[in-house]
Design a protein around this motif. Structure first.
Motif, PDB file in Angstrom:
ATOM      1  N   GLY A  46       2.764   4.807  -0.328  1.00 47.06           N
ATOM      2  CA  GLY A  46       3.145   5.729   0.239  1.00 47.06           C
ATOM      3  C   GLY A  46       2.079   6.284   1.494  1.00 47.06           C
ATOM      4  N   VAL A  47       2.579   6.653   2.573  1.00 47.86           N
ATOM      5  CA  VAL A  47       1.718   7.247   3.519  1.00 47.86           C
ATOM      6  C   VAL A  47       1.573   8.771   3.779  1.00 47.86           C
ATOM      7  N   TYR A  48       0.623   9.239   3.465  1.00 54.28           N
ATOM      8  CA  TYR A  48       0.378  10.767   3.791  1.00 54.28           C
ATOM      9  C   TYR A  48      -0.876  11.129   4.705  1.00 54.28           C
ATOM     10  N   GLY A  49      -0.413  11.503   5.749  1.00 54.72           N
ATOM     11  CA  GLY A  49      -1.240  11.516   6.837  1.00 54.72           C
ATOM     12  C   GLY A  49      -1.812  10.585   7.348  1.00 54.72           C
ATOM     13  N   GLY A  50      -3.222  10.559   7.291  1.00 47.78           N
ATOM     14  CA  GLY A  50      -3.755   9.128   7.918  1.00 47.78           C
ATOM     15  C   GLY A  50      -4.443   8.258   6.659  1.00 47.78           C
ATOM     16  N   LYS A  51      -3.751   8.533   5.422  1.00 50.01           N
ATOM     17  CA  LYS A  51      -4.199   7.803   4.239  1.00 50.01           C
ATOM     18  C   LYS A  51      -2.755   6.939   3.408  1.00 50.01           C
TER      19      LYS A  51
ATOM     20  N   ALA B 110       6.235   2.885   5.628  1.00 47.78           N
ATOM     21  CA  ALA B 110       6.286   2.996   7.083  1.00 47.78           C
ATOM     22  C   ALA B 110       5.762   4.322   7.743  1.00 47.78           C
ATOM     23  N   ALA B 111       5.415   4.250   8.670  1.00 48.41           N
ATOM     24  CA  ALA B 111       4.827   5.597   9.155  1.00 48.41           C
ATOM     25  C   ALA B 111       4.813   5.320  10.730  1.00 48.41           C
ATOM     26  N   GLY B 112       5.700   6.305  11.471  1.00 47.51           N
ATOM     27  CA  GLY B 112       5.468   6.235  12.862  1.00 47.51           C
ATOM     28  C   GLY B 112       6.001   4.767  13.517  1.00 47.51           C
ATOM     29  N   ASN B 113       5.169   4.244  14.312  1.00 53.38           N
ATOM     30  CA  ASN B 113       5.556   2.523  14.759  1.00 53.38           C
ATOM     31  C   ASN B 113       4.918   1.510  13.741  1.00 53.38           C
ATOM     32  N   TYR B 114       4.447   2.037  12.698  1.00 52.62           N
ATOM     33  CA  TYR B 114       3.681   0.942  11.790  1.00 52.62           C
ATOM     34  C   TYR B 114       4.268   0.795  10.472  1.00 52.62           C
ATOM     35  N   VAL B 115       4.455  -0.518  10.079  1.00 52.73           N
ATOM     36  CA  VAL B 115       4.707  -0.956   8.891  1.00 52.73           C
ATOM     37  C   VAL B 115       3.714  -1.467   7.986  1.00 52.73           C
ATOM     38  N   TYR B 116       3.494  -0.847   6.701  1.00 51.25           N
ATOM     39  CA  TYR B 116       2.420  -1.612   5.881  1.00 51.25           C
ATOM     40  C   TYR B 116       3.035  -2.266   4.619  1.00 51.25           C
ATOM     41  N   LEU B 117       2.714  -3.491   4.732  1.00 51.37           N
ATOM     42  CA  LEU B 117       3.452  -4.505   3.933  1.00 51.37           C
ATOM     43  C   LEU B 117       2.341  -5.045   2.929  1.00 51.37           C
ATOM     44  N   GLY B 118       2.755  -4.920   1.638  1.00 57.57           N
ATOM     45  CA  GLY B 118       1.939  -5.227   0.502  1.00 57.57           C
ATOM     46  C   GLY B 118       2.185  -6.503   0.205  1.00 57.57           C
ATOM     47  N   ASP B 119       1.377  -7.445   0.320  1.00 57.64           N
ATOM     48  CA  ASP B 119       1.487  -8.948  -0.083  1.00 57.64           C
ATOM     49  C   ASP B 119       0.440  -9.385  -1.283  1.00 57.64           C
ATOM     50  N   ALA B 120       0.899  -9.499  -2.533  1.00 52.42           N
ATOM     51  CA  ALA B 120       0.042  -9.614  -3.591  1.00 52.42           C
ATOM     52  C   ALA B 120      -0.967 -11.082  -3.453  1.00 52.42           C
TER      53      ALA B 120
ATOM     54  N   LEU C  65      -6.853   2.703 -13.993  1.00 51.29           N
ATOM     55  CA  LEU C  65      -6.273   3.491 -14.962  1.00 51.29           C
ATOM     56  C   LEU C  65      -6.073   2.798 -16.300  1.00 51.29           C
ATOM     57  N   ASP C  66      -6.097   3.616 -17.465  1.00 50.47           N
ATOM     58  CA  ASP C  66      -6.140   3.031 -18.578  1.00 50.47           C
ATOM     59  C   ASP C  66      -4.793   2.189 -18.925  1.00 50.47           C
ATOM     60  N   GLY C  67      -4.478   0.944 -18.842  1.00 43.81           N
ATOM     61  CA  GLY C  67      -3.435   0.331 -18.913  1.00 43.81           C
ATOM     62  C   GLY C  67      -2.716   0.440 -20.389  1.00 43.81           C
ATOM     63  N   SER C  68      -3.730   0.793 -21.370  1.00 42.17           N
ATOM     64  CA  SER C  68      -3.133   1.067 -22.719  1.00 42.17           C
ATOM     65  C   SER C  68      -2.314   2.374 -22.814  1.00 42.17           C
ATOM     66  N   ILE C  69      -2.585   3.197 -22.095  1.00 38.79           N
ATOM     67  CA  ILE C  69      -2.081   4.508 -22.207  1.00 38.79           C
ATOM     68  C   ILE C  69      -1.064   4.799 -20.822  1.00 38.79           C
ATOM     69  N   VAL C  70      -1.331   4.185 -19.774  1.00 46.26           N
ATOM     70  CA  VAL C  70      -0.643   4.288 -18.581  1.00 46.26           C
ATOM     71  C   VAL C  70       0.418   3.174 -18.202  1.00 46.26           C
ATOM     72  N   LEU C  71       1.809   3.689 -18.404  1.00 46.30           N
ATOM     73  CA  LEU C  71       2.728   2.554 -18.109  1.00 46.30           C
ATOM     74  C   LEU C  71       3.097   2.351 -16.638  1.00 46.30           C
ATOM     75  N   ARG C  72       3.022   3.683 -15.895  1.00 42.33           N
ATOM     76  CA  ARG C  72       3.095   3.372 -14.507  1.00 42.33           C
ATOM     77  C   ARG C  72       2.550   4.629 -13.676  1.00 42.33           C
ATOM     78  N   ALA C  73       2.079   4.249 -12.569  1.00 39.09           N
ATOM     79  CA  ALA C  73       1.480   5.454 -11.750  1.00 39.09           C
ATOM     80  C   ALA C  73       2.482   5.811 -10.694  1.00 39.09           C
ATOM     81  N   VAL C  74       2.459   7.070 -10.305  1.00 36.76           N
ATOM     82  CA  VAL C  74       3.382   7.558  -9.241  1.00 36.76           C
ATOM     83  C   VAL C  74       2.441   8.189  -8.266  1.00 36.76           C
ATOM     84  N   LEU C  75       2.883   8.068  -6.928  1.00 40.37           N
ATOM     85  CA  LEU C  75       1.891   8.648  -5.813  1.00 40.37           C
ATOM     86  C   LEU C  75       2.395   9.703  -5.107  1.00 40.37           C
ATOM     87  N   THR C  76       1.669  10.839  -5.203  1.00 36.67           N
ATOM     88  CA  THR C  76       2.365  11.990  -4.285  1.00 36.67           C
ATOM     89  C   THR C  76       1.092  12.311  -3.349  1.00 36.67           C
ATOM     90  N   ASP C  77       1.485  13.466  -2.392  1.00 39.90           N
ATOM     91  CA  ASP C  77       0.416  13.683  -1.526  1.00 39.90           C
ATOM     92  C   ASP C  77      -0.751  14.424  -2.240  1.00 39.90           C
TER      93      ASP C  77
END
Length: 650
Positions: free
Chosen positions: A177-182, A136-146, A215-227
């Protein structure tokens, strides 16, 4: 969209048809535990989706977190996958295996006690919905639907958000995650591996994907998002620069001690894994440096977040950890708290005053039988692997708990002090899946790579001895009545269905009869006299079998349980317990009640939905039925009346 009464909304041990309500014998008494959503902090409170419930912790004193509330009386229709703060409201996205989903909106007017006030299930057209992420950011909600993609909602009116835009090519939403306009999203892709998406939401009504990277799934078990950066953790630490979404660049890659989560707090990066907390200087993201590893029991972190009261880690072993970071480069354990019920309970059993749960990831949880407050736990000394610590089944007998650990075998724990269960002994038997104890005999069976049924002598629990064994197909459940064991098998490695085994000579168990018209069976209950068996079959049926002639089990009657609205002809019955003239059947949709007063014509009379399939059931001494619904958590159903059911069943 549905607005809900001020008193909340009444869910769910609702029945699938109106007429069944009069014949139900159970009502929902409690529900808790289950898979964990990413946590959200607001003020002095921490909110976490725990299965189909929302759990609130009061963190006023971060050294002593206290459970303030659980929405156990009004569970969501499926496990809560994600949370987001929208003004004074908390949005909770949930979905179920039948591809239904929505958003429950909670008012935080009283932040200690979230109150469900609205339900959103029409954010896109079509019956199939699988919301898994929120931001969520401001008045907007971003819903990820698989199933449908990224949906943007205008939440200017938080109780009635409306569709604003959509990106249909993005389907990975383990984190957002929302960072600025991204808007950044990441998750496992359909073809394996992991992917990071960058979506321009500077115009929320017209979101556009502007970059992505695999990302290489055999090496990366999780991705974490930051600004500005995506951080991949696993066997390596990888850092991706996202500032130019059209040209995402990997700027760092180095092997590390295995980590499965990361928390960024300014210029410090904490990696979480079995080795403890790795502290990295992240001042220069293209060249982070490892400063130290702080020893801490942080095995199997499911979720982690930076909060105003410190980094919070929630593990698959039912532990919540709060890090003290007054000196960010030298974190300490500020608090440890227990997650109610358990993240992944596979089975349960009871004594006169306690409930015991087989907990995936460590071993055994002990609880007050009435309140289900946590009393103690037994952490088995096993390799730091969820497969090795997969507790498939358990049995309580004579002051001991016997656990079937899939990755090891049989574990025996003393329950003399439920606050501190201690190991008495163990017996190596890989792929153990079903277990039952009677006195000095333990009956245990396996499923993987072909089934084996074993009888153990546990008169000396420090040194269990194998007495005899018998090859089966793949035994998912068993029970013993007198001189006979009743096993139910899958068909992957031989004939499935019901096996009747003579165990009067434990050195040489003998197969004496079989009922194989149910090709694959998952659960069984048997009358005390051993003459009637109730078999849960993978075709969605409950079979009632006359076993008075052990050499020739004969079908008396059966009933097929319907599936969901989207898949009406599909169901799998996994477990069954019988009380009086009612069989409770755990299946893909929940717990069904079946009237078995006329065995030749059993009738389904009620359904209690659980939002995820029920793999096992357990009957408490006071008549409560415990349903272990995997990601949805543990459901507790109480008898509606005070009548005593007595027909000789254990």
């Amino acid at each position: 969209m549905k607005l809900l009464r001020a008193g909340g909304f009444i869910l769910l041990s609702l029945l699938i048809f109106v007429g069944a309500a009069q014949s139900a014998t159970l009502t929902l008494a409690d529900v808790g535990g289950g898979s964990l959503s990413p946590p959200v902090a607001q003020g002095n409170y921490l909110y976490v989706g725990t299965g189909t419930t929302l759990t609130t912790w009061n963190m006023t004193d971060p050294a002593h977190p206290v459970v303030a509330d659980r929405t156990n009386r009004a569970p969501a229709p499926g496990p809560v996958r994600a949370l987001a703060m929208v003004g004074g409201y908390l949005y909770a996205a949930w979905n179920s295996p039948s591809d239904t989903g929505g958003i429950t909106i909670y008012s935080l007017a009283d932040p200690a006690h979230p109150l469900a006030v609205a339900e959103i299930d029409n954010y896109v057209a079509g019956a199939m919905k699988r919301p898994v992420g929120l931001a969520a950011a401001g008045n907007y909600v971003y819903l990820g639907d698989a199933d449908n993609g990224l949906v943007v909602l205008d939440a200017s009116n938080p109780l009635a958000p409306v569709y604003a835009g959509m990106v249909s090519g993005v389907y990975e939403f383990d984190a957002m995650g929302v960072y600025g306009g991204k808007l950044l999203t990441t998750g496992s892709s359909f073809i394996g591996g992991r992917v990071v998406h960058v979506v321009d939401v500077s115009n929320p009504a017209a979101p556009v994907e502007v970059g992505n990277t695999a990302l290489d799934g055999s090496i990366v078990l999780r991705a974490v998002l930051t600004d500005g950066y995506a951080i991949g953790v696993g066997n390596d630490l990888m850092v991706y620069d996202l500032h130019d979404p059209a040209h995402i660049t990997k700027v760092f890659d180095a092997p590390i001690a295995v980590a499965t989560h990361a928390i960024r707090a300014g210029n410090v990066l904490y990696l979480v894994g079995a080795s403890g907390i790795q502290v990295w200087n992240f001042t220069t993201p293209s060249a982070p440096t490892l400063l130290r590893t702080v020893a801490m029991d942080a095995f199997a972190p499911d979720q982690a977040a930076a909060t105003s009261f410190g980094p919070v880690i929630l593990t698959h072993t039912d532990r919540g950890l709060v890090l003290g970071v007054s000196d960010p480069l030298n974190p300490v354990l500020a608090a440890s708290f227990t997650l109610p019920f358990g993240v992944s309970v596979h089975a349960g059993d009871f004594d006169a005053s306690h409930a015991y749960f087989a907990e995936e990831g460590y071993g055994l949880g002990a609880f007050n039988a009435t309140t289900l407050a946590s009393l103690g736990r037994y952490d088995a000394a096993l390799p730091a692997s969820l497969a090795a610590r997969d507790m498939e089944d358990m049995s309580v007998d004579g002051g001991r708990a016997y656990l079937a650990a899939w990755g090891y075998g049989v574990l025996i724990a003393s329950l003399a002090d439920p606050a501190n269960p201690t190991e008495l002994g163990r017996f190596a038997f890989p792929f153990a899946s079903a277990i039952e104890a009677h006195g000095n005999r333990v009956y245990v069976a396996s499923t993987t790579n072909g089934g084996i049924f074993k009888i153990l002598d546990v008169s000396n629990p420090a040194s269990p001895q194998e007495l005899g064994s018998l090859t089966t197909s793949q035994t998912f459940d068993l029970t013993v009545r007198g001189n006979y064991a009743f096993l139910v098998d899958g068909s992957a490695f031989g004939t499935g269905g019901l096996r009747v085994v003579d165990v009067s000579n434990p050195a040489a168990p003998l197969l004496v009869g079989q009922y194989s018209d149910c090709a694959s069976a998952g659960g069984v209950d048997v009358s005390a006299d051993g003459n009637t068996a109730y078999v849960a079959c993978d075709d969605g049926s409950l079979r009632i079998v006359n076993t008075s002639n052990k050499a020739n089990p004969v079908l008396l009657g059966s009933v097929t349980l319907p599936g969901s609205a989207s898949l009406p002809n599909y169901n799998v019955a996994h477990a069954v317990v019988v009380v009086g003239t009612v069989a409770y059947v755990g299946n893909e949709e929940g717990v069904d009640e079946v009237d078995v007063s006329h065995p030749q014509a059993p009738v389904q009379t009620a359904r209690h939905e659980t939002g995820f399939f029920v793999s096992r059931l357990a009957l408490a001494p006071d008549g409560r039925v415990f349903a272990f619904a995997q990601e949805a958590g543990t459901y507790v159903f109480a008898p509606i009346t005070d009548r005593i059911f007595a027909n000789g069943f254990d």
